[in-house]
Design an enzyme around this catalytic site. Sequence first.
Site, mmCIF file in Angstrom:
data_model
loop_
_atom_site.group_PDB
_atom_site.id
_atom_site.type_symbol
_atom_site.label_atom_id
_atom_site.label_comp_id
_atom_site.label_asym_id
_atom_site.label_seq_id
_atom_site.Cartn_x
_atom_site.Cartn_y
_atom_site.Cartn_z
ATOM 1 N N SER A 7 0.816 -1.215 0.000
ATOM 2 C CA SER A 7 0.000 0.000 0.000
ATOM 3 C C SER A 7 0.846 1.259 0.000
ATOM 4 O O SER A 7 1.911 1.312 0.622
ATOM 5 C CB SER A 7 -0.902 0.002 1.238
ATOM 6 O OG SER A 7 -1.534 1.245 1.420
ATOM 7 N N GLU B 299 0.153 3.709 1.661
ATOM 8 C CA GLU B 299 0.152 4.205 3.037
ATOM 9 C C GLU B 299 1.482 3.909 3.729
ATOM 10 O O GLU B 299 1.823 4.556 4.721
ATOM 11 C CB GLU B 299 -0.995 3.580 3.822
ATOM 12 C CG GLU B 299 -2.375 4.108 3.452
ATOM 13 C CD GLU B 299 -2.630 5.520 3.961
ATOM 14 O OE1 GLU B 299 -2.053 5.899 5.002
ATOM 15 O OE2 GLU B 299 -3.411 6.241 3.323
ATOM 16 N N TYR C 70 -2.324 0.277 10.288
ATOM 17 C CA TYR C 70 -2.518 -0.390 8.998
ATOM 18 C C TYR C 70 -1.247 -0.313 8.165
ATOM 19 O O TYR C 70 -0.788 -1.313 7.601
ATOM 20 C CB TYR C 70 -3.681 0.254 8.245
ATOM 21 C CG TYR C 70 -3.771 -0.156 6.795
ATOM 22 C CD1 TYR C 70 -4.275 -1.407 6.434
ATOM 23 C CD2 TYR C 70 -3.344 0.700 5.778
ATOM 24 C CE1 TYR C 70 -4.357 -1.792 5.099
ATOM 25 C CE2 TYR C 70 -3.424 0.326 4.447
ATOM 26 C CZ TYR C 70 -3.932 -0.918 4.112
ATOM 27 O OH TYR C 70 -3.992 -1.292 2.794
#
Length: 354
Positions: free
Chosen positions: A137, A139, A160
């Site tokens: 990801s 992120e 996460y």
Amino acid sequence: MEPKKALITGITGQDGSYLAELLLSRGYEVHGLIRRASTFNTSRIDHILGSDGYVEPHDSSIKLYLHYGDLSDAEQINNIIYNVKPDEVYHLGAQSHVRVSFDIPEYTGNVTALGTTRILEAIRRSGLDIRFYQASSSEMFGGAEPPQDEETCFVPRSPYACAKLYSYWMAKNYREGYDMFASNGILFNHESPRRGETFVTRKITRGIAAILAKKAKYLYLGNLDAKRDWGFSPEYVEAMWMMLQAEKSDDFVIGTGETHSINEFLDEAFSYVGLNIDDHVRIDQKYFRPTEVDALRADPTKAEKDLGWKAKVTFKDLVKIMLDADLRAAGVEVPGEGDEIIQKKFETKWWKGD
């Protein structure tokens, strides 16, 4: 010749459903890992399965099989790998909501991080020649300065993101330590009419549809200044498939190379349907994250060069595609520009049911 077999974790999610359609259109036998629930949770693939839901596809030519399991259950993962003997594993399953990961950090780590280890170890122990795709990801970049590419340092800003970073490094370690074919796709934000309803883009398009249908007056949001690189999910799952067809495994950043704020998404969406933002948008502090990621923007040069992948759908296209679908679902008049974009930019529409 026997068809290739693919196992998809997270097959009932946005990406999993589009990926299942793509692989089936290419003649694969597709297997999906799903969690046992007391209610049906296969809505994104029911158009493939037919009205019987969990039972079997309504078309006997469609080779789609679902298996009960959970990313926290190593024994069942081992059983599925042993019995299915897939050629390719696409690991998309996770607790994938960034804001929610602050509320359930331990669960997020167990499923999103350790779940990857369980699958990699099951593949290693099987002794089979299986190609593995890890859904990494953007992120993971968190606080790193954009644009971000494969060499950018990671600065995760949520449980996460930390869990996804663990999975990223485990895939690399199994690749280098055990000579496994394991590729990381570092995908930037990608949306569609099948995006989860709690994610901000879908929350906006569904909210506008509800307002126009006279079922709501306000749309409640958090930080409107966050900037993201937003693309179209069906294109991104094609990149996943392309990674596992490459000669060797590697890590690839996938994105459009453009960044837009949530404010810009609101502007595009509200202007598309002729509504005034100030009349309907309200800010609620509960939607803010404890630590925020200000800006993410991909540099997809490597994917364009090595895979031949490049995004077709623009930011404005994406807003219209999503709005058309949610307006139609709400029984509201649809402008139709999103439908025209799909017809114009794609020679074949292998995904169905939107």
